[in-house]
Design a protein around this motif. Structure first.
Motif, PDB file in Angstrom:
ATOM      1  N   GLY A 165       2.034  29.822  15.746  1.00  0.00           N
ATOM      2  CA  GLY A 165       2.305  31.010  14.959  1.00  0.00           C
ATOM      3  C   GLY A 165       2.929  32.198  15.656  1.00  0.00           C
ATOM      4  N   ASP A 166       2.437  32.618  16.788  1.00  0.00           N
ATOM      5  CA  ASP A 166       2.903  33.877  17.384  1.00  0.00           C
ATOM      6  C   ASP A 166       3.880  33.686  18.540  1.00  0.00           C
ATOM      7  OD1 ASP A 166       1.231  32.895  19.306  1.00  0.00           O
ATOM      8  OD2 ASP A 166      -0.165  34.586  19.317  1.00  0.00           O
ATOM      9  N   GLY A 167       4.394  32.477  18.708  1.00  0.00           N
ATOM     10  CA  GLY A 167       5.342  32.220  19.781  1.00  0.00           C
ATOM     11  C   GLY A 167       4.684  31.917  21.112  1.00  0.00           C
ATOM     12  N   GLY A 168       3.354  32.027  21.181  1.00  0.00           N
ATOM     13  CA  GLY A 168       2.642  31.751  22.418  1.00  0.00           C
ATOM     14  C   GLY A 168       1.808  30.494  22.295  1.00  0.00           C
ATOM     15  N   ALA A 169       2.408  29.448  21.748  1.00  0.00           N
ATOM     16  CA  ALA A 169       1.683  28.207  21.494  1.00  0.00           C
ATOM     17  C   ALA A 169       1.224  27.567  22.802  1.00  0.00           C
ATOM     18  CB  ALA A 169       2.557  27.243  20.723  1.00  0.00           C
ATOM     19  N   ASP A 170       0.079  26.934  22.747  1.00  0.00           N
ATOM     20  CA  ASP A 170      -0.474  26.203  23.883  1.00  0.00           C
ATOM     21  C   ASP A 170       0.133  24.802  23.886  1.00  0.00           C
ATOM     22  OD1 ASP A 170      -1.957  24.860  25.768  1.00  0.00           O
ATOM     23  OD2 ASP A 170      -3.907  25.461  24.959  1.00  0.00           O
ATOM     24  N   THR A 171       1.205  24.619  24.680  1.00  0.00           N
ATOM     25  CA  THR A 171       1.914  23.335  24.672  1.00  0.00           C
ATOM     26  C   THR A 171       1.046  22.207  25.221  1.00  0.00           C
ATOM     27  OG1 THR A 171       3.003  23.865  26.767  1.00  0.00           O
ATOM     28  CG2 THR A 171       4.215  24.358  24.732  1.00  0.00           C
ATOM     29  N   ASP A 172       0.096  22.507  26.106  1.00  0.00           N
ATOM     30  CA  ASP A 172      -0.809  21.462  26.587  1.00  0.00           C
ATOM     31  C   ASP A 172      -1.686  20.954  25.439  1.00  0.00           C
ATOM     32  OD1 ASP A 172       0.156  21.548  29.176  1.00  0.00           O
ATOM     33  OD2 ASP A 172      -1.369  22.977  29.860  1.00  0.00           O
ATOM     34  N   ALA A 173      -2.148  21.853  24.586  1.00  0.00           N
ATOM     35  CA  ALA A 173      -2.964  21.460  23.438  1.00  0.00           C
ATOM     36  C   ALA A 173      -2.135  20.659  22.431  1.00  0.00           C
ATOM     37  CB  ALA A 173      -3.576  22.683  22.774  1.00  0.00           C
ATOM     38  N   ILE A 174      -0.868  21.048  22.254  1.00  0.00           N
ATOM     39  CA  ILE A 174       0.022  20.308  21.343  1.00  0.00           C
ATOM     40  C   ILE A 174       0.282  18.916  21.885  1.00  0.00           C
ATOM     41  CG2 ILE A 174       2.338  20.243  20.326  1.00  0.00           C
ATOM     42  CD1 ILE A 174       2.214  23.357  20.347  1.00  0.00           C
ATOM     43  N   ALA A 175       0.530  18.803  23.205  1.00  0.00           N
ATOM     44  CA  ALA A 175       0.748  17.494  23.826  1.00  0.00           C
ATOM     45  C   ALA A 175      -0.489  16.617  23.673  1.00  0.00           C
ATOM     46  CB  ALA A 175       1.112  17.659  25.301  1.00  0.00           C
ATOM     47  N   THR A 176      -1.664  17.180  23.834  1.00  0.00           N
ATOM     48  CA  THR A 176      -2.907  16.434  23.654  1.00  0.00           C
ATOM     49  C   THR A 176      -3.044  15.973  22.205  1.00  0.00           C
ATOM     50  OG1 THR A 176      -3.980  17.606  25.454  1.00  0.00           O
ATOM     51  CG2 THR A 176      -5.424  16.561  23.837  1.00  0.00           C
ATOM     52  N   ALA A 177      -2.702  16.856  21.270  1.00  0.00           N
ATOM     53  CA  ALA A 177      -2.759  16.491  19.850  1.00  0.00           C
ATOM     54  C   ALA A 177      -1.799  15.351  19.547  1.00  0.00           C
ATOM     55  CB  ALA A 177      -2.440  17.705  18.986  1.00  0.00           C
ATOM     56  N   LEU A 178      -0.614  15.360  20.172  1.00  0.00           N
ATOM     57  CA  LEU A 178       0.344  14.270  19.978  1.00  0.00           C
ATOM     58  C   LEU A 178      -0.203  12.947  20.532  1.00  0.00           C
ATOM     59  CD1 LEU A 178       3.703  16.079  20.827  1.00  0.00           C
ATOM     60  CD2 LEU A 178       3.033  15.138  18.596  1.00  0.00           C
ATOM     61  N   ARG A 179      -0.823  12.994  21.708  1.00  0.00           N
ATOM     62  CA  ARG A 179      -1.399  11.781  22.298  1.00  0.00           C
ATOM     63  C   ARG A 179      -2.497  11.207  21.392  1.00  0.00           C
ATOM     64  NH1 ARG A 179      -1.056  15.080  26.671  1.00  0.00           N
ATOM     65  NH2 ARG A 179       0.567  14.528  28.139  1.00  0.00           N
TER      66      ARG A 179
END
Length: 183
Positions: free
Chosen positions: A43-57
């Motif tokens: 949402g605010d441009g400061g996304a947690d890419t590690d959390a997104i990568a974990t969600a993808l896995r």
């Protein structure tokens, strides 16, 4: 909605990401960074890419493996077709156009070429054909599938290439992993 749910939704909205996940060829970190920007995850441009990568896995673990199945179909080419206003097709006496969608019809007069596949074709086969034609740079003027027939209209010069691409696409149509049509 949780970040994991947003990530799954973003992947589903981008079929190539979903296919790469299913095939096990996705760079999760790169995809996470891309999705963070492309889908505005977090949402605010400061996304947690590690959390997104974990969600993808984790999402990958829930998906069926990428698989394809051959479709039995006869593929032929018909030259000299055109896409016209359906009312013109009716006025010309062409009572049996190859394809009619909304206000357009593919008729037996023109400068284009129709590729016709008959047999085991459906929306999944249609999608595979269109994706492959796009990948090799063949422009499609009209396309449709109904019953056991699939029709794709391309420029005259692309006819031979389109026949090969349609045959190759029908030899490996993506499935949902359980033998059914893709999504």
């Amino acid at each position: 909605m949780s970040l994991a749910a947003e990530t799954r939704e973003a992947a589903r909205a981008r079929p190539f990401v979903l296919d790469a996940l299913r095939a096990g060829v996705l760079n999760h970190s790169a995809a996470a960074a891309w999705l963070a920007d492309e889908a505005d995850l977090g949402g605010d441009g400061g996304a947690d890419t590690d959390a997104i990568a974990t969600a993808l896995r984790r999402f990958r673990e829930d998906l069926p493996a990428y698989a394809t199945a051959e479709r039995t179909a006869s593929v032929s080419m018909r030259s000299g077709v055109g896409v016209v206003d359906a009312s013109k097709a009716d006025a010309s006496g062409d009572a049996d156009p190859l394809l009619r969608v909304g206000g357009a019809a593919v008729v037996s007069e023109g400068r284009d070429t129709a590729i016709i596949a008959t047999g085991e074709v459906d929306a999944g086969a249609h999608a595979a054909v269109l994706r492959r034609l796009d990948a090799v740079g063949v422009a499609v003027a009209a396309a449709g599938v109904a019953g056991d027939a699939l029709v794709v209209v391309v420029g005259r010069r692309d006819g031979a290439t389109a026949v090969r691409v349609v045959e190759e696409a029908l030899a490996a149509v993506p499935t949902d992993g359980a033998g059914g049509a893709d999504r």
